[in-house]
Write an enzyme that holds these catalytic residues in place. Structure first.
Site, short mmCIF file in Angstrom:
data_model
loop_
_atom_site.label_atom_id
_atom_site.label_comp_id
_atom_site.label_asym_id
_atom_site.label_seq_id
_atom_site.Cartn_x
_atom_site.Cartn_y
_atom_site.Cartn_z
N LYS A 16 39.14 34.09 36.83
CA LYS A 16 39.30 32.63 36.81
C LYS A 16 38.21 31.98 35.96
O LYS A 16 38.21 30.75 35.81
CB LYS A 16 39.23 32.08 38.24
CG LYS A 16 40.38 32.53 39.13
CD LYS A 16 40.24 31.92 40.51
CE LYS A 16 41.24 32.48 41.51
NZ LYS A 16 42.62 32.18 41.20
N SER A 17 37.28 32.77 35.43
CA SER A 17 36.15 32.19 34.70
C SER A 17 36.56 31.35 33.50
O SER A 17 35.95 30.29 33.26
CB SER A 17 35.17 33.29 34.28
OG SER A 17 34.57 33.85 35.44
N THR A 62 31.47 41.18 34.53
CA THR A 62 32.02 41.41 35.87
C THR A 62 32.28 42.90 36.07
O THR A 62 31.88 43.73 35.26
CB THR A 62 33.24 40.48 36.11
OG1 THR A 62 33.63 40.60 37.46
CG2 THR A 62 34.41 40.81 35.20
N LYS A 66 28.14 45.37 35.65
CA LYS A 66 26.91 44.59 35.87
C LYS A 66 25.63 45.44 35.76
O LYS A 66 24.61 44.95 35.29
CB LYS A 66 26.96 43.87 37.22
CG LYS A 66 27.97 42.73 37.25
CD LYS A 66 27.92 41.99 38.57
CE LYS A 66 29.03 40.96 38.66
NZ LYS A 66 28.99 40.18 39.91
N ASP A 102 24.49 35.20 40.48
CA ASP A 102 25.30 35.38 41.70
C ASP A 102 24.58 34.85 42.94
O ASP A 102 25.19 34.15 43.77
CB ASP A 102 25.63 36.87 41.91
CG ASP A 102 26.72 37.36 40.96
OD1 ASP A 102 27.57 36.54 40.55
OD2 ASP A 102 26.72 38.56 40.64
N GLY A 127 26.74 44.84 54.42
CA GLY A 127 26.88 45.55 53.16
C GLY A 127 25.54 45.76 52.49
O GLY A 127 24.61 44.97 52.68
N ALA A 128 25.44 46.84 51.72
CA ALA A 128 24.17 47.16 51.05
C ALA A 128 24.42 47.69 49.65
O ALA A 128 23.61 48.44 49.10
CB ALA A 128 23.39 48.16 51.89
N MET A 212 32.51 37.18 50.55
CA MET A 212 32.38 37.05 49.08
C MET A 212 33.73 37.22 48.37
O MET A 212 33.87 36.86 47.22
CB MET A 212 31.36 38.05 48.55
CG MET A 212 29.94 37.70 48.93
SD MET A 212 28.80 38.67 47.93
CE MET A 212 27.25 38.30 48.73
P1 ATR Z 1 29.60 46.18 45.52
O1 ATR Z 1 28.94 46.21 44.19
O2 ATR Z 1 30.84 45.33 45.59
O3 ATR Z 1 28.64 45.83 46.61
P2 ATR Z 1 29.46 48.98 46.25
O4 ATR Z 1 28.12 49.12 45.62
O5 ATR Z 1 30.46 50.05 46.12
O6 ATR Z 1 30.18 47.65 45.74
O7 ATR Z 1 29.22 48.67 47.81
C1 ATR Z 1 30.27 48.48 48.66
C2 ATR Z 1 29.73 48.06 50.04
O8 ATR Z 1 30.84 47.89 50.91
C3 ATR Z 1 28.84 49.09 50.67
O9 ATR Z 1 27.91 48.44 51.52
C4 ATR Z 1 29.84 49.92 51.48
O10 ATR Z 1 29.27 50.61 52.56
P3 ATR Z 1 28.61 52.08 52.35
O11 ATR Z 1 27.24 51.86 51.78
O12 ATR Z 1 28.61 52.68 53.70
O13 ATR Z 1 29.54 52.80 51.39
C5 ATR Z 1 30.71 48.81 52.00
N1 ATR Z 1 32.06 49.22 52.41
C6 ATR Z 1 33.05 49.66 51.62
N2 ATR Z 1 34.17 49.89 52.35
C7 ATR Z 1 33.87 49.57 53.63
C8 ATR Z 1 34.58 49.58 54.86
N3 ATR Z 1 35.87 49.95 54.93
N4 ATR Z 1 33.94 49.17 55.98
C9 ATR Z 1 32.66 48.77 55.94
N5 ATR Z 1 31.92 48.76 54.81
C10 ATR Z 1 32.51 49.15 53.67
#
Ligand code: ATR
Length: 268
Positions: A16-17, A62, A66, A102, A127-128, A212
């Site tokens: 959409k940017s 995107t 990144k 972001d 998430g991490a 997000m």
């Molecule tokens: P992004 O850049 O979008 O953060 P990423 O680096 O692949 O993508 O990270 C995805 C995040 O979503 C991670 O925190 C992942 O958890 P893990 O570190 O355990 O992999 C989390 N994630 C992905 N699928 C998930 C699910 N079904 N339930 C809970 N957490 C999920």
């Protein structure tokens, strides 16, 4: 002379940017064009160099580029360095400067659009991965009181927390304790229509739950949050606000994001 900007991704057709930046340009009277650019998965660097050689002034970056943009940049803003990722490139004097808007976009959406003051707030970040890493610095800068970081894989969360001086308290989803002012879902779970298995007691009346991700319907995470009394917000506001911040980086003019977000919501 019209200045040219791009959003580079793979895929990028859904972005959409271009519509957002066209609206900002019309609103502020800036003479610029903004288009999508599909880069091959193994050709991000070459694509950036080509656009730069053609005289482009900058680009947004995107998925999935990144981190590559971070590695490619000749110089980086402090916030991009903290994020370990770049979503905004500035081309000037044959050099590439990398920035990341972001986190600033998320903070602005929470404070200016959703009306929640981050200073002193109790925040649960789910998430991490890259999405979580990208926003931690600006959230701390905004003065959050307590930040609990919960992730499916605890070791990943612990490593991320260590990169931020151990300030986030790391926790497994099921062990998150108490209720929060703000719960942000930065996991990719919504893409699989899954909800991170957090206790429903993290929500209370007045909690802001923000995913997000965005789409036509609220994500399953937002539906779960709403069922437990939270007010909910998808990632569209963050998208518009990160774009507004990139526009400001490029043009030195801050657009009014409100009408642009309202127009996008009308389309969704
Ligand atoms: P992004 O850049 O979008 O953060 P990423 O680096 O692949 O993508 O990270 C995805 C995040 O979503 C991670 O925190 C992942 O958890 P893990 O570190 O355990 O992999 C989390 N994630 C992905 N699928 C998930 C699910 N079904 N339930 C809970 N957490 C999920």
């Amino acid at each position: 002379m019209t200045d040219h900007y791009y959003v580079i991704g793979n895929p990028v057709a859904h972005s959409k940017s271009p519509a957002i930046h066209a609206a900002f340009a019309a609103q502020t009277g800036q003479d610029l064009a903004y288009a999508r650019c599909l880069a091959p998965l193994d050709g991000f660097g070459a694509t950036v160099r080509r656009l730069q050689a053609e005289g482009a002034r900058g680009a947004n970056v995107t998925v999935p580029f990144k981190q590559e943009a971070f590695a490619l940049a000749d110089s980086l803003s402090a916030r991009a360095r903290l994020a370990g990722a770049v979503n905004t490139l500035v081309f000037a004097d044959g050099r590439i400067h990398g920035d990341n808007t972001d986190g600033a976009g998320l903070v602005r959406d929470i404070e200016a659009n959703a009306g929640l003051r981050l200073a002193g707030a109790r925040l649960l970040l789910l998430g991490a991965g890259g999405a979580a890493r990208g926003v931690l610095g600006p959230l701390f800068d905004a003065g959050v009181g307590e930040l609990v970081l919960a992730n499916r894989t605890l070791a990943t969360a612990a490593a991320l927390a260590a990169d931020f001086g151990g300030r986030p308290r790391v926790c497994a989803f099921a062990e998150v304790d108490g209720s929060f002012d703000l719960v942000v879902n930065a996991t990719a779970a919504s893409l699989q229509a899954a909800v991170p298995p957090i206790p429903d007691t993290v929500f209370r009346s007045g909690t802001l739950a923000l995913d997000m991700m965005y789409g036509k319907e609220p994500t399953v995470f937002l539906q779960f949050a709403a069922q437990h009394g939270a007010r909910i917000r998808d990632g569209l506001g963050m998208l518009v606000e990160q774009a507004a911040e990139a526009f400001y980086v490029w043009r030195g003019v801050r657009p009014d994001s409100g009408p642009v977000l309202a127009a996008l919501r009308g389309e969704c």
